[in-house]
Motif scaffolding. Structure first.
Motif, PDB file in Angstrom:
ATOM      1  N   SER A  29      57.244  24.781  14.769  1.00  0.00           N
ATOM      2  CA  SER A  29      59.090  24.713  15.070  1.00  0.00           C
ATOM      3  C   SER A  29      59.127  23.894  15.656  1.00  0.00           C
ATOM      4  O   SER A  29      58.103  23.159  17.107  1.00  0.00           O
ATOM      5  CB  SER A  29      59.592  26.298  15.806  1.00  0.00           C
ATOM      6  N   VAL A  30      60.753  23.243  16.042  1.00  0.00           N
ATOM      7  CA  VAL A  30      60.755  22.283  16.749  1.00  0.00           C
ATOM      8  C   VAL A  30      60.357  22.688  18.434  1.00  0.00           C
ATOM      9  O   VAL A  30      60.342  22.102  19.076  1.00  0.00           O
ATOM     10  CB  VAL A  30      62.829  21.973  16.369  1.00  0.00           C
ATOM     11  N   ASN A  31      60.923  23.955  18.983  1.00  0.00           N
ATOM     12  CA  ASN A  31      60.576  24.720  20.309  1.00  0.00           C
ATOM     13  C   ASN A  31      59.432  24.468  21.088  1.00  0.00           C
ATOM     14  O   ASN A  31      58.871  23.395  21.297  1.00  0.00           O
ATOM     15  CB  ASN A  31      61.296  26.196  20.136  1.00  0.00           C
ATOM     16  N   GLN A  88      58.823  20.632  21.398  1.00  0.00           N
ATOM     17  CA  GLN A  88      59.090  20.036  22.274  1.00  0.00           C
ATOM     18  C   GLN A  88      58.551  20.804  23.473  1.00  0.00           C
ATOM     19  O   GLN A  88      57.944  20.205  24.508  1.00  0.00           O
ATOM     20  CB  GLN A  88      60.763  20.814  23.159  1.00  0.00           C
ATOM     21  N   ALA A  89      57.615  22.152  23.952  1.00  0.00           N
ATOM     22  CA  ALA A  89      56.748  21.765  24.111  1.00  0.00           C
ATOM     23  C   ALA A  89      55.487  21.704  24.371  1.00  0.00           C
ATOM     24  O   ALA A  89      54.906  21.956  26.162  1.00  0.00           O
ATOM     25  CB  ALA A  89      56.767  23.782  24.054  1.00  0.00           C
ATOM     26  N   VAL A 132      53.056  10.528  11.986  1.00  0.00           N
ATOM     27  CA  VAL A 132      53.381  11.056  12.186  1.00  0.00           C
ATOM     28  C   VAL A 132      52.951  12.089  12.689  1.00  0.00           C
ATOM     29  O   VAL A 132      53.089  12.832  13.438  1.00  0.00           O
ATOM     30  CB  VAL A 132      55.177  11.305  12.041  1.00  0.00           C
ATOM     31  N   ILE A 133      52.487  12.865  11.427  1.00  0.00           N
ATOM     32  CA  ILE A 133      51.217  14.051  11.424  1.00  0.00           C
ATOM     33  C   ILE A 133      50.418  13.757  12.460  1.00  0.00           C
ATOM     34  O   ILE A 133      50.307  14.285  13.258  1.00  0.00           O
ATOM     35  CB  ILE A 133      51.207  14.719  10.083  1.00  0.00           C
ATOM     36  N   THR A 134      50.046  12.503  12.376  1.00  0.00           N
ATOM     37  CA  THR A 134      48.724  12.267  13.100  1.00  0.00           C
ATOM     38  C   THR A 134      48.860  12.270  14.552  1.00  0.00           C
ATOM     39  O   THR A 134      48.592  12.640  15.204  1.00  0.00           O
ATOM     40  CB  THR A 134      47.890  10.705  12.365  1.00  0.00           C
ATOM     41  N   LEU A 135      49.583  12.201  14.796  1.00  0.00           N
ATOM     42  CA  LEU A 135      50.300  11.804  16.075  1.00  0.00           C
ATOM     43  C   LEU A 135      51.092  13.139  16.773  1.00  0.00           C
ATOM     44  O   LEU A 135      50.073  13.104  18.174  1.00  0.00           O
ATOM     45  CB  LEU A 135      51.801  10.706  16.640  1.00  0.00           C
ATOM     46  N   TRP A 136      51.215  14.074  16.193  1.00  0.00           N
ATOM     47  CA  TRP A 136      51.515  15.270  16.460  1.00  0.00           C
ATOM     48  C   TRP A 136      50.188  16.282  16.873  1.00  0.00           C
ATOM     49  O   TRP A 136      50.180  17.089  17.363  1.00  0.00           O
ATOM     50  CB  TRP A 136      52.419  16.625  15.766  1.00  0.00           C
ATOM     51  N   TYR A 137      49.361  16.533  15.960  1.00  0.00           N
ATOM     52  CA  TYR A 137      47.819  16.924  15.490  1.00  0.00           C
ATOM     53  C   TYR A 137      47.077  16.204  16.855  1.00  0.00           C
ATOM     54  O   TYR A 137      46.338  16.571  17.200  1.00  0.00           O
ATOM     55  CB  TYR A 137      47.776  17.261  14.420  1.00  0.00           C
ATOM     56  N   LEU A 138      46.520  15.088  16.094  1.00  0.00           N
ATOM     57  CA  LEU A 138      45.866  14.719  17.614  1.00  0.00           C
ATOM     58  C   LEU A 138      46.120  13.700  19.039  1.00  0.00           C
ATOM     59  O   LEU A 138      45.379  12.839  20.070  1.00  0.00           O
ATOM     60  CB  LEU A 138      44.762  13.202  16.348  1.00  0.00           C
ATOM     61  N   GLY A 139      47.592  13.251  19.301  1.00  0.00           N
ATOM     62  CA  GLY A 139      48.010  12.478  19.589  1.00  0.00           C
ATOM     63  C   GLY A 139      47.570  11.196  19.896  1.00  0.00           C
ATOM     64  O   GLY A 139      47.935  10.437  20.377  1.00  0.00           O
ATOM     65  N   THR A 140      47.137  10.353  18.836  1.00  0.00           N
ATOM     66  CA  THR A 140      47.039   8.854  18.474  1.00  0.00           C
ATOM     67  C   THR A 140      47.937   8.324  17.511  1.00  0.00           C
ATOM     68  O   THR A 140      48.612   9.293  16.852  1.00  0.00           O
ATOM     69  CB  THR A 140      45.139   9.082  17.826  1.00  0.00           C
ATOM     70  N   TRP A 141      48.477   7.750  17.813  1.00  0.00           N
ATOM     71  CA  TRP A 141      48.925   6.363  17.063  1.00  0.00           C
ATOM     72  C   TRP A 141      47.506   5.102  16.550  1.00  0.00           C
ATOM     73  O   TRP A 141      47.839   4.538  17.364  1.00  0.00           O
ATOM     74  CB  TRP A 141      50.151   6.251  17.440  1.00  0.00           C
ATOM     75  N   GLU A 142      47.668   4.686  15.472  1.00  0.00           N
ATOM     76  CA  GLU A 142      46.584   4.492  15.327  1.00  0.00           C
ATOM     77  C   GLU A 142      44.985   3.804  15.604  1.00  0.00           C
ATOM     78  O   GLU A 142      44.774   2.797  16.099  1.00  0.00           O
ATOM     79  CB  GLU A 142      47.257   2.532  14.975  1.00  0.00           C
ATOM     80  N   GLY A 143      44.260   4.792  15.780  1.00  0.00           N
ATOM     81  CA  GLY A 143      43.889   5.187  16.710  1.00  0.00           C
ATOM     82  C   GLY A 143      43.213   4.903  17.755  1.00  0.00           C
ATOM     83  O   GLY A 143      41.938   5.548  18.792  1.00  0.00           O
ATOM     84  N   ASP A 150      47.325  10.091  28.319  1.00  0.00           N
ATOM     85  CA  ASP A 150      46.293  11.483  28.682  1.00  0.00           C
ATOM     86  C   ASP A 150      47.092  12.468  28.334  1.00  0.00           C
ATOM     87  O   ASP A 150      46.230  13.395  27.790  1.00  0.00           O
ATOM     88  CB  ASP A 150      45.945  11.531  29.867  1.00  0.00           C
ATOM     89  N   LEU A 151      47.930  12.897  28.361  1.00  0.00           N
ATOM     90  CA  LEU A 151      48.991  14.491  28.254  1.00  0.00           C
ATOM     91  C   LEU A 151      48.885  14.030  26.047  1.00  0.00           C
ATOM     92  O   LEU A 151      48.611  15.373  26.045  1.00  0.00           O
ATOM     93  CB  LEU A 151      50.620  14.030  28.297  1.00  0.00           C
ATOM     94  N   SER A 152      48.738  13.154  25.630  1.00  0.00           N
ATOM     95  CA  SER A 152      48.315  13.217  24.155  1.00  0.00           C
ATOM     96  C   SER A 152      47.389  13.429  23.511  1.00  0.00           C
ATOM     97  O   SER A 152      47.237  15.109  22.915  1.00  0.00           O
ATOM     98  CB  SER A 152      48.989  12.003  23.888  1.00  0.00           C
ATOM     99  N   TYR A 153      46.646  13.226  24.584  1.00  0.00           N
ATOM    100  CA  TYR A 153      45.085  14.660  23.650  1.00  0.00           C
ATOM    101  C   TYR A 153      45.295  15.495  24.151  1.00  0.00           C
ATOM    102  O   TYR A 153      44.510  16.653  23.161  1.00  0.00           O
ATOM    103  CB  TYR A 153      44.238  13.879  25.076  1.00  0.00           C
TER     104      TYR A 153
END
Length: 147
Positions: A28-30, A33-34, A95-106, A111-114
């Motif tokens: 969800s968007v919430n 956002q969390a 975009v899917i990879t960014l949200w799930y893994l916290g990475t963009w192009e590997g 630090d927070l994205s991990y």
């Protein structure tokens, strides 16, 4: 229409980004956002790909979101108009990879994205070396344990 105003962010495309992220990730968007990374991810993408390309993706997403009145219709439209289209498929996958893994192009965005990758929620785990499971958590059997 599935698009809703989110927080106090004035950028219209940010709202579309969050709505399509919800549809692509299943969170969800919430929940997105969390993570504390929604605005960071949005601005990161703007800095990594041509603005016109990202806006094309978001305009396609906006049309799909506005014309979908059920989750099944939304899913089918995303598959037909975004995933099946080479010009938007790569962005959707990123975009899917960014949200799930916290990475963009590997590479990790920060630090927070991990730490906040959705993959940890899906696995019912914590990111090693970043968030600990808590005191005496080793005494509790893991979820889906066969032992």
């Amino acid at each position: 229409m599935i698009i809703n105003k989110i927080l106090n962010v004035d950028d219209y495309y940010y709202d579309v980004f969050m709505a399509i992220s919800e549809a692509l990730t299943g969170f969800s968007v919430n929940e997105l956002q969390a993570t504390g990374l929604a605005e960071t991810y949005y601005t990161h993408i703007l800095g990594k790909i041509e603005t016109a390309t990202f806006i094309e993706f978001l305009n396609t997403s906006k049309t799909i979101l506005e014309n979908s009145y059920s989750q099944d219709q939304l899913k089918n439209s995303i598959n037909a108009e975004i995933i099946a289209n080479p010009s938007t498929q790569d962005i959707a996958n990123s975009v899917i990879t960014l949200w799930y893994l916290g990475t963009w192009e590997g590479a990790y965005v920060n630090d927070l994205s991990y730490k906040e990758g959705l993959v940890w929620n899906v696995m019912n785990a914590h990111p090693p070396g970043a968030k600990q499971p808590g005191y005496k958590s080793w005494a509790v059997k893991p979820v889906n344990s066969n032992s």
